[in-house]
Design a protein around this motif. Structure first.
Motif, PDB file in Angstrom:
ATOM      1  N   THR A  51       5.497  -8.824   3.123  1.00 25.01           N
ATOM      2  CA  THR A  51       4.716  -7.622   2.853  1.00 25.01           C
ATOM      3  C   THR A  51       4.019  -7.759   1.522  1.00 25.01           C
ATOM      4  OG1 THR A  51       6.658  -6.594   1.847  1.00 25.01           O
ATOM      5  CG2 THR A  51       6.256  -6.149   4.175  1.00 25.01           C
ATOM      6  N   ALA A  52       2.960  -6.952   1.338  1.00 30.51           N
ATOM      7  CA  ALA A  52       2.174  -7.026   0.109  1.00 30.51           C
ATOM      8  C   ALA A  52       3.031  -6.692  -1.096  1.00 30.51           C
ATOM      9  CB  ALA A  52       0.998  -6.047   0.181  1.00 30.51           C
TER      10      ALA A  52
ATOM     11  N   ASP B 285      -7.193  -0.736  -1.831  1.00 30.93           N
ATOM     12  CA  ASP B 285      -6.982  -0.978  -0.393  1.00 30.93           C
ATOM     13  C   ASP B 285      -6.948  -2.466  -0.037  1.00 30.93           C
ATOM     14  OD1 ASP B 285     -10.400  -0.267   0.766  1.00 30.93           O
ATOM     15  OD2 ASP B 285      -9.612  -1.587  -0.797  1.00 30.93           O
ATOM     16  N   ALA B 286      -6.717  -3.319  -1.016  1.00 32.37           N
ATOM     17  CA  ALA B 286      -6.621  -4.751  -0.731  1.00 32.37           C
ATOM     18  C   ALA B 286      -5.725  -5.411  -1.766  1.00 32.37           C
ATOM     19  CB  ALA B 286      -8.008  -5.407  -0.747  1.00 32.37           C
ATOM     20  N   ASP B 287      -5.137  -6.538  -1.369  1.00 33.29           N
ATOM     21  CA  ASP B 287      -4.427  -7.384  -2.324  1.00 33.29           C
ATOM     22  C   ASP B 287      -5.467  -8.267  -3.001  1.00 33.29           C
ATOM     23  OD1 ASP B 287      -1.646  -6.644  -1.746  1.00 33.29           O
ATOM     24  OD2 ASP B 287      -2.113  -7.446   0.227  1.00 33.29           O
TER      25      ASP B 287
ATOM     26  N   GLY C  42      -2.622  -3.362  -0.914  1.00 27.98           N
ATOM     27  CA  GLY C  42      -2.451  -3.360   0.527  1.00 27.98           C
ATOM     28  C   GLY C  42      -1.319  -2.454   0.942  1.00 27.98           C
ATOM     29  N   THR C  43      -1.447  -1.871   2.130  1.00 29.26           N
ATOM     30  CA  THR C  43      -0.453  -0.913   2.606  1.00 29.26           C
ATOM     31  C   THR C  43       0.434  -1.479   3.678  1.00 29.26           C
ATOM     32  OG1 THR C  43      -2.062  -0.052   4.200  1.00 29.26           O
ATOM     33  CG2 THR C  43      -1.967   1.016   2.039  1.00 29.26           C
ATOM     34  N   GLY C  44       0.256  -2.720   4.076  1.00 27.97           N
ATOM     35  CA  GLY C  44       1.063  -3.262   5.157  1.00 27.97           C
ATOM     36  C   GLY C  44       1.161  -4.752   5.067  1.00 27.97           C
TER      37      GLY C  44
ATOM     38  N   ALA D  70       1.141 -11.361  -1.372  1.00 31.06           N
ATOM     39  CA  ALA D  70       1.499 -10.889  -0.036  1.00 31.06           C
ATOM     40  C   ALA D  70       1.788 -12.048   0.915  1.00 31.06           C
ATOM     41  CB  ALA D  70       0.388 -10.005   0.525  1.00 31.06           C
TER      42      ALA D  70
ATOM     43  N   SER E 194      -2.379  -6.890   5.171  1.00 26.13           N
ATOM     44  CA  SER E 194      -3.444  -6.248   4.407  1.00 26.13           C
ATOM     45  C   SER E 194      -4.564  -7.228   4.115  1.00 26.13           C
ATOM     46  CB  SER E 194      -2.878  -5.694   3.102  1.00 26.13           C
ATOM     47  OG  SER E 194      -2.316  -6.739   2.341  1.00 26.13           O
ATOM     48  N   ARG E 195      -5.716  -6.682   3.732  1.00 22.92           N
ATOM     49  CA  ARG E 195      -6.861  -7.507   3.383  1.00 22.92           C
ATOM     50  C   ARG E 195      -6.579  -8.230   2.082  1.00 22.92           C
ATOM     51  NH1 ARG E 195      -9.975  -3.178   2.275  1.00 22.92           N
ATOM     52  NH2 ARG E 195     -11.521  -4.523   1.283  1.00 22.92           N
TER      53      ARG E 195
ATOM     54  N   PRO F  79      -7.220  -9.607   7.850  1.00 20.01           N
ATOM     55  CA  PRO F  79      -5.793  -9.833   8.097  1.00 20.01           C
ATOM     56  C   PRO F  79      -5.496 -10.944   9.084  1.00 20.01           C
ATOM     57  CG  PRO F  79      -6.291  -7.490   8.074  1.00 20.01           C
ATOM     58  CD  PRO F  79      -7.608  -8.207   8.051  1.00 20.01           C
TER      59      PRO F  79
END
Length: 481
Positions: free
Chosen positions: A40-41, A91-93, A46-48, A177, A51-52, A279
């Motif tokens: 996981t990130a 909203d991204a790593d 990232g939220t999952g 991530a 993630s991007r 992803p």
């Protein structure tokens, strides 16, 4: 957590070894069941688990912590760069890199500014900083000491000292991530000098690839190369997934050169390159990657930590108060200059040129120093050059404390050191050394005064020849006074 990281933690805490290994094994099993085999990130936006991934690259900062501020709508600066990164990380790593060229010279002033830029990069979480030509000019010993002091990881696979030892690590592996990106740095051989040798970039990258200790998902090459060399490297290096360079004059939007994604971030840090990986992108392939060039316009708000870093730099300048001779901005005194090639000061001009000086006192030139003080930039030598009289010239502006009488853009900013003219029994026999109209563009250049219109501006300050005089006539008359 991968096995190498687990063993590192075990070595640090051997009394907890069984517990650490058990927890790592359990985490891996759970991730394999619920996360598609990926971690996981961690530490990104990232939220999952899928993630991007964003790779943001700056380059060719050339000493510009902030735009000079003399004109509106100027782009660039670390304050906006950090603000943009904050947006990306929501909203991204993100992996943040720099392609090199952050320094702007080797003077005491420029090294202080370079170190302030690195402090800003550290705050932004820059994972790798490639050594470019301006960095190489600072010398191997300084760079090695600075790497330890700054905390910013330097890389260069082809910069060597005269003994043949690499000045920095050839590569860094950055993990975010669960995805591993190898970052390799090179610079153009044209930057070799008596202190450093530079290997051919392609051979250096291939050697670094062979030396990678473990499998990586993608390889990014940071290449401080002019555009022809950069494009040639991309064409000859299909082993890389992406090559991001500078300086190239203008930024290069991400584009394919064979299987390689090529881009460039350049021009005083005004632009960034942002690459993004979806992803589902396949490791070790260019598929799934997109990119763009981002201009750091005034729409990006100033990042508070970077504002504090800028202020810390200015506070340091105020404490050090470097004389003009240590800034790299002092003009050279002509070899054939007479012994009295000295600044007399605007007060000396007022004795004879009463009306001309009255016109000057009503102009913005007469208040140029106050604009710096209002913005807190009066301690910065870059700004002082154009807001003082006779910067770095004999008896001209040397420092804030020593030169209170040489602030503002006085007569000799345009007419040159005029002590000989002012002190002559007949001043008509000793002309001022500069043709005044030639001096305007030294400060009103495209960077600091992009809308400068010579004819229009000249009419605002012309004196000594009457208001109806043409610009050319003004130049002739001024040069003869």
């Amino acid at each position: 957590m991968n096995s190498s990281r687990v063993e590192t933690v075990v070595r640090q805490r051997p009394h907890l070894a069984p517990l650490i290994r058990t927890a790592a094994a359990l985490a891996a099993a759970l991730c394999a069941l619920g996360c598609g085999g990926r971690e996981t990130a961690s530490g990104g936006g990232g939220t999952g688990p899928a993630s991007r991934l964003a790779i943001v690259v700056s380059g060719d900062t050339a000493g510009w912590i902030v735009p000079c501020g003399c004109a509106s709508r100027q782009s660039g600066g670390l304050l906006r760069r950090a603000a943009f990164l904050n947006e990306v990380r929501r909203d991204a790593d993100a992996i943040v890199l720099d392609a090199g060229g952050a320094a702007a010279g080797t003077s005491a002033y420029q090294t202080l500014k370079f170190e302030a830029i690195l402090a800003g990069e550290r705050q932004m979480g820059v994972a790798v900083h490639n050594l470019g030509g301006p960095e190489a000019a600072l010398g191997p010993d300084y760079l090695r000491a600075l790497a330890e002091r700054s905390g910013v990881p330097f890389v260069s696979a082809n910069l060597r000292d005269r003994a043949g030892k690499l000045v920095a690590e050839p590569f860094r592996i950055v993990e975010v991530a669960g995805r591993r990106v190898a970052v390799i740095g090179v610079l153009s051989p044209r930057h070799a000098d008596r202190r450093v040798k530079i290997d051919p970039p392609r051979e250096a990258v291939l050697a670094a690839l062979r030396a990678l200790p473990e499998k990586v998902d993608w390889t990014v090459v940071l290449a401080y190369l002019p555009e022809p060399e950069l494009r040639r490297l991309a064409a000859e290096l299909p082993e890389a997934d992406a090559i991001v360079g500078g300086p190239t004059g203008q930024s290069i939007a991400p584009q394919r050169v064979g299987p390689v994604l090529l881009a460039s971030a350049t021009n005083k840090g005004k632009f960034l390159v942002q690459l993004e990986c979806s992803p589902n992108a396949e490791p070790a392939s260019g598929r799934g990657w997109t990119g763009r060039v981002v201009e750091l316009t005034p729409e990006f708000a100033d990042d508070p930590p970077q504002v504090a870093n800028l202020q810390a730099f200015r506070d340091l300048l105020a404490r050090r108060e470097l004389p003009a001779a240590e800034t790299g901005f002092a003009p050279l005194v002509p070899a054939d200059a007479p012994a009295d090639y000295r600044v007399a000061g605007t007060d000396a001009c007022m004795k004879c040129h009463v009306e001309d000086c009255r016109l000057w006192s009503e102009s913005k030139h007469a208040r140029a120093w106050q604009t710096l003080v209002a913005g807190g930039a009066h301690v910065d030598a870059y700004c002082q050059q154009c807001h003082t009289t006779g910067y770095g010239l004999p008896e001209g502006f040397g420092s804030v404390r020593a030169s209170a009488g040489r602030v503002n853009v006085g007569c000799e900013s345009c007419h040159g050191p005029s002590a000989a003219h002012a002190r002559a029994a007949d001043p008509r026999t000793r002309r001022t050394p500069f043709a005044a109209a030639d001096q305007c563009v030294l400060c009103h250049d495209r960077e600091n005064s992009p809308e400068f219109a010579y004819a229009e501006y000249w009419e605002r300050i012309i004196h000594g020849a009457g208001p109806a005089a043409s610009a050319q006539a003004g130049r002739t008359e001024e040069g003869e006074r």
